[in-house]
Design an enzyme around this catalytic site. Structure first.
Site, PDB file in Angstrom:
ATOM      1  CG  ASN A  42      -1.721   1.198   1.437  1.00  0.00           C
ATOM      2  OD1 ASN A  42      -1.801   2.047   0.558  1.00  0.00           O
ATOM      3  ND2 ASN A  42      -2.354   1.322   2.599  1.00  0.00           N
ATOM      4  CD1 TRP A  43       3.220   1.029  -2.972  1.00  0.00           C
ATOM      5  CD2 TRP A  43       3.287   2.268  -4.841  1.00  0.00           C
ATOM      6  NE1 TRP A  43       3.857   0.285  -3.953  1.00  0.00           N
ATOM      7  CE2 TRP A  43       3.908   1.022  -5.105  1.00  0.00           C
ATOM      8  CE3 TRP A  43       3.211   3.209  -5.874  1.00  0.00           C
ATOM      9  CZ2 TRP A  43       4.451   0.697  -6.353  1.00  0.00           C
ATOM     10  CZ3 TRP A  43       3.739   2.888  -7.127  1.00  0.00           C
ATOM     11  CH2 TRP A  43       4.363   1.640  -7.346  1.00  0.00           C
ATOM     12  CE  LYS A  44      -0.208   3.165   4.937  1.00  0.00           C
ATOM     13  NZ  LYS A  44      -0.099   3.257   6.376  1.00  0.00           N
ATOM     14  CG  HIS A  83      -5.688   1.599   5.520  1.00  0.00           C
ATOM     15  ND1 HIS A  83      -5.269   2.584   6.380  1.00  0.00           N
ATOM     16  CD2 HIS A  83      -4.665   0.732   5.411  1.00  0.00           C
ATOM     17  CE1 HIS A  83      -4.037   2.320   6.768  1.00  0.00           C
ATOM     18  NE2 HIS A  83      -3.640   1.202   6.188  1.00  0.00           N
ATOM     19  CD  GLU A 102      -3.338  -2.926   7.643  1.00  0.00           C
ATOM     20  OE1 GLU A 102      -2.238  -3.208   7.161  1.00  0.00           O
ATOM     21  OE2 GLU A 102      -3.871  -1.824   7.479  1.00  0.00           O
ATOM     22  CB  SER A 141       5.620  -1.922  12.090  1.00  0.00           C
ATOM     23  OG  SER A 141       5.070  -0.702  12.533  1.00  0.00           O
ATOM     24  N   GLY A 188       2.932  -1.285   4.325  1.00  0.00           N
ATOM     25  CA  GLY A 188       2.886   0.139   4.017  1.00  0.00           C
ATOM     26  C   GLY A 188       4.274   0.655   3.682  1.00  0.00           C
ATOM     27  N   GLY A 189       4.931   1.259   4.681  1.00  0.00           N
ATOM     28  CA  GLY A 189       6.227   1.915   4.465  1.00  0.00           C
ATOM     29  C   GLY A 189       7.240   1.075   3.693  1.00  0.00           C
TER      30      GLY A 189
END
Ligand code: PGA
Length: 263
Positions: A17-19, A105, A186, A227, A248-249
């Site tokens: 998920n590049w957000k 999300h 999540e 994370s 994510g990150g």
């Protein structure tokens, strides 16, 4: 039959998920690098979820010398099928472009006040448009220090809130719709963008996923997100109740994301 503490042998689903990150140029570079690396992986379905304006250019990259195990996903879809909803993007517009959509999300629940019934509508519209919905659920509050120290001591009471959050959406779905879901566990306190976040203990995650599984049709894939990185990914993937990861990150660097997928 797979025992609760055995490592299952199944295809994994790893979603990035590049957000609200990347310029167009960065998105093209990232997608190209992931595509080049994806060919070396086996037993994994990879999904990348760029921001909306980059979906079509990234789809074009994925279409050349297509890797069958690399898919495109949307980070959200509208809860209505079309019309006067300024700024929204419908499932019908995304049909044929994306294979997956992240639904509910925690950032959308928090900043856009998305509710369970609204998410059920999004899931229905996704399915109507041949898009696989990935429903995110997670509790807001970090478990007590005692539970985090000894996750094997967790009882069912620990997950009452989590199951309530799941029910707020799935209670509005038919049995057939429920059977087509992917669910991402999540825990909000473990998502890296939140202050004080820390990755959840893999055994705790397994217990939460097993609790969710009891309220979902058998075989529903349950992913973990929060994370995740290339160091901890293998610990989550080794859990019997975990079928993959929502990242994510760590999905914003091709080498790190590919390492997560290969963990
Ligand atoms: P994170 O994000 O991997 O950066 O914690 C996960 C998510 O929000 O889906």
């Amino acid at each position: 039959m797979t025992g609760a503490d055995e490592t299952p042998h199944r295809r994994r689903l790893i979603i990035g998920n590049w957000k609200m990150n990347t310029t167009l140029a960065e998105a093209m570079t990232l997608a190209t690098a992931i595509k080049e690396g994806a060919g070396q992986l086996s037993g994994v379905d990879l999904v990348i979820c760029p921001p909306f304006p980059w979906l079509v250019p990234v789809a074009e990259i994925l279409a050349t010398h297509r890797q069958s195990a690399l898919h495109l996903g949307a980070q959200n879809i509208a809860w209505q099928s079309g019309g006067a909803y300024t700024g929204e993007v419908s499932a019908a517009m995304l049909k044929g472009i994306v294979d997956y959509a992240i639904i509910g999300h925690s950032e959308r629940r928090r900043y856009c006040h998305e509710t369970g019934p609204m998410l059920a509508k999004k899931i229905r519209l996704s399915l109507d448009n041949k898009i696989k919905p990935v429903l995110c659920v997670g509790e807001l509050t970090k478990p007590t220090a005692a539970v985090l120290r000894d996750p094997t001591a967790i009882g069912e009471r620990q997950f009452v809130k989590l199951i309530e959050i799941l029910a707020e959406t799935v209670d509005h779905l038919t049995a057939d719709e429920r059977s087509k879901l992917v669910v991402a566990y999540e825990p909000v306190w473990a998502i890296s963008a939140n202050s004080g976040a820390e990755p959840a203990d893999p055994h705790y995650v397994n217990a939460a996923a097993a609790a969710l599984a009891e309220h979902l049709p058998s075989g529903t894939p349950i992913l973990y997100g929060g994370s995740v990185n290339s160091t901890n990914a293998g610990h989550y993937l080794a859990q019997a109740a975990i079928a993959g990861l929502l990242v994510g990150g760590a999905s914003l660097k091709a080498t790190e994301f590919l390492k997560v997928a290969g963990a």
